[in-house]
Design a protein around this motif. Structure first.
Motif, PDB file in Angstrom:
ATOM      1  N   ALA A 158      46.162  27.743  36.212  1.00 29.11           N
ATOM      2  CA  ALA A 158      46.607  26.700  36.852  1.00 29.11           C
ATOM      3  C   ALA A 158      48.300  26.851  36.807  1.00 29.11           C
ATOM      4  N   ALA A 159      48.867  27.744  36.841  1.00 29.47           N
ATOM      5  CA  ALA A 159      50.418  28.372  35.884  1.00 29.47           C
ATOM      6  C   ALA A 159      50.666  28.599  37.684  1.00 29.47           C
ATOM      7  N   GLY A 160      51.462  27.939  38.116  1.00 28.15           N
ATOM      8  CA  GLY A 160      52.256  28.788  39.721  1.00 28.15           C
ATOM      9  C   GLY A 160      51.709  28.161  40.699  1.00 28.15           C
ATOM     10  N   SER A 161      50.378  26.972  40.405  1.00 31.06           N
ATOM     11  CA  SER A 161      49.446  26.381  41.471  1.00 31.06           C
ATOM     12  C   SER A 161      48.696  27.607  42.027  1.00 31.06           C
ATOM     13  N   GLY A 162      48.046  28.227  40.851  1.00 31.27           N
ATOM     14  CA  GLY A 162      47.125  28.884  41.210  1.00 31.27           C
ATOM     15  C   GLY A 162      47.265  30.477  41.263  1.00 31.27           C
ATOM     16  N   ALA A 163      48.526  30.749  41.478  1.00 35.94           N
ATOM     17  CA  ALA A 163      49.152  32.504  42.531  1.00 35.94           C
ATOM     18  C   ALA A 163      48.892  32.815  40.756  1.00 35.94           C
ATOM     19  N   ALA A 164      49.243  33.006  39.410  1.00 36.91           N
ATOM     20  CA  ALA A 164      49.130  33.424  38.685  1.00 36.91           C
ATOM     21  C   ALA A 164      47.312  34.179  38.691  1.00 36.91           C
ATOM     22  N   ALA A 165      46.479  33.457  39.038  1.00 35.89           N
ATOM     23  CA  ALA A 165      45.110  34.760  38.868  1.00 35.89           C
ATOM     24  C   ALA A 165      45.078  35.505  40.077  1.00 35.89           C
ATOM     25  N   LYS A 166      46.029  35.165  40.965  1.00 34.55           N
ATOM     26  CA  LYS A 166      46.263  36.723  41.910  1.00 34.55           C
ATOM     27  C   LYS A 166      47.044  37.520  42.163  1.00 34.55           C
ATOM     28  N   THR A 167      47.681  36.831  40.889  1.00 33.70           N
ATOM     29  CA  THR A 167      48.868  37.969  40.561  1.00 33.70           C
ATOM     30  C   THR A 167      48.333  38.603  38.871  1.00 33.70           C
ATOM     31  N   MET A 168      47.499  38.614  38.879  1.00 32.56           N
ATOM     32  CA  MET A 168      46.755  39.375  37.680  1.00 32.56           C
ATOM     33  C   MET A 168      45.258  40.289  38.100  1.00 32.56           C
ATOM     34  N   ILE A 169      44.800  39.618  39.501  1.00 29.41           N
ATOM     35  CA  ILE A 169      43.781  40.566  40.170  1.00 29.41           C
ATOM     36  C   ILE A 169      44.637  41.734  40.862  1.00 29.41           C
ATOM     37  N   ASP A 170      45.919  41.142  41.354  1.00 31.78           N
ATOM     38  CA  ASP A 170      46.137  42.737  42.180  1.00 31.78           C
ATOM     39  C   ASP A 170      46.639  43.434  40.954  1.00 31.78           C
ATOM     40  N   LEU A 171      47.326  43.011  40.084  1.00 29.75           N
ATOM     41  CA  LEU A 171      47.737  43.980  38.909  1.00 29.75           C
ATOM     42  C   LEU A 171      46.659  44.512  37.825  1.00 29.75           C
ATOM     43  N   ALA A 172      45.598  44.548  37.806  1.00 35.53           N
ATOM     44  CA  ALA A 172      44.275  44.751  36.864  1.00 35.53           C
ATOM     45  C   ALA A 172      43.856  45.683  37.727  1.00 35.53           C
ATOM     46  N   LYS A 173      43.636  45.248  38.891  1.00 41.35           N
ATOM     47  CA  LYS A 173      43.491  46.862  40.014  1.00 41.35           C
ATOM     48  C   LYS A 173      44.135  47.575  40.376  1.00 41.35           C
ATOM     49  N   VAL A 174      45.185  47.220  40.061  1.00 38.77           N
ATOM     50  CA  VAL A 174      46.306  49.017  40.441  1.00 38.77           C
ATOM     51  C   VAL A 174      46.576  50.003  38.936  1.00 38.77           C
TER      52      VAL A 174
END
Length: 292
Positions: free
Chosen positions: A13-29
């Motif tokens: 729920a953090a960042g209106s859902g932005a936390a999940a996308k942030t981690m998806i991008d970081l996990a990929k790298v």
């Protein structure tokens, strides 16, 4: 040292859902660099602590993804272990992240820093049984935090300052009974903050002298100032200059018990605590923080 394995604990729920996308991008790298990454999603603070504890027992570095609230919850899970904690700021306030020297603007550089940067033992505060890595507050600022959570305000740091302006119009000072390192005193004032980290409330530098690894907490109080005198204090918090103003005190402590003369909210790392009184004490060098 190169870290090979991470578990991320994400507040979806953090960042209106932005936390999940942030981690998806970081996990990929991170995976592209050869690291193993498991991403988990918390259902609440207690669940985040459970996920972090399980990851710590497996030997992974544990990443707290979201705002300051989930950082405290994840810290509770790794406390007392050798596991390292990494902070991925993706919430509204992200105040602890300001005290950590990691390059967050570029995802590739951030991933490299998470794998390679040293960690350092840092202190935590304990508010009752709640692990707090940033700060505990009660008074005008806690009432503003309460309002920011209830009102439909933008999910950005400015929300806390908007809420403070709205609360200030109807605010009346409190009488505090403070027992500081065993000595009891009374204060008529507007705010009491117990800080482990300099920032709170979305980039307000409430305790400019606070250091994460000094074995102490900073107790900041705002006295019985009227609304006209409070406005420059709130503005001064943006740069930490308020501590030189009349009516403001700042000192280093190890423990404080806070009581108030009327019911008022207590907050820790942006999350509401049970009703006071509350005792806050330092636990020095309690966890290993990447980039601290």
């Amino acid at each position: 040292m190169i870290r090979e394995s991470f578990t991320a604990v994400v507040n979806p729920a953090a960042g209106s859902g932005a936390a999940a996308k942030t981690m998806i991008d970081l996990a990929k790298v991170l995976r592209e660099t050869g690291a193993r990454v498991q991403v988990t999603y918390s259902r609440g603070l207690s669940h985040a602590t459970e996920l972090a504890a399980a990851a710590a027992s497996s030997g992974d570095a544990v990443l707290a993804v979201g705002g300051d609230g989930i950082v405290g919850a994840v810290a509770a899970g790794v406390l007392g272990t050798e596991a390292e904690l990494g902070v991925i700021p993706a919430g509204r306030g992200n105040d602890l992240a300001r005290a950590i020297s990691l390059p967050r603007d570029d995802v590739s550089e951030f991933a490299a820093a998470l794998r390679e940067s040293a960690s350092r033992p840092v202190d935590v505060a304990l508010a009752g049984d709640r692990v707090v890595i940033g700060s505990v507050c009660t008074g005008l600022d806690a009432a503003a935090n309460d309002a920011a959570n209830r009102w439909r305000l933008p999910r950005k740091p400015i929300a806390y300052q908007i809420a403070a302006a709205g609360v200030l119009a109807r605010w009346k000072p409190l009488t505090y009974t403070l027992t500081v390192d065993g000595i009891t005193e009374e204060l008529r004032g507007n705010t009491v903050v117990v800080a482990n980290c300099p920032w709170y409330g979305g980039a307000l530098k409430v305790a400019p002298a606070a250091i994460l690894h000094d074995g102490l907490l900073d107790l900041v109080t705002i006295g019985d100032l009227n609304r006209r005198r409070l406005v420059p204090v709130l503005n001064g918090m943006k740069h930490g200059t308020h501590v030189t103003m009349p009516g403001i005190t700042s000192r280093q402590i190890r423990e404080v018990r806070i009581e108030t003369d009327r019911p008022t909210p207590f907050y820790a790392d942006g999350e509401r605590l049970p009703a006071g009184p509350v005792t806050v004490r330092v636990q020095p060098g309690a966890l290993h923080l990447i980039g601290a």
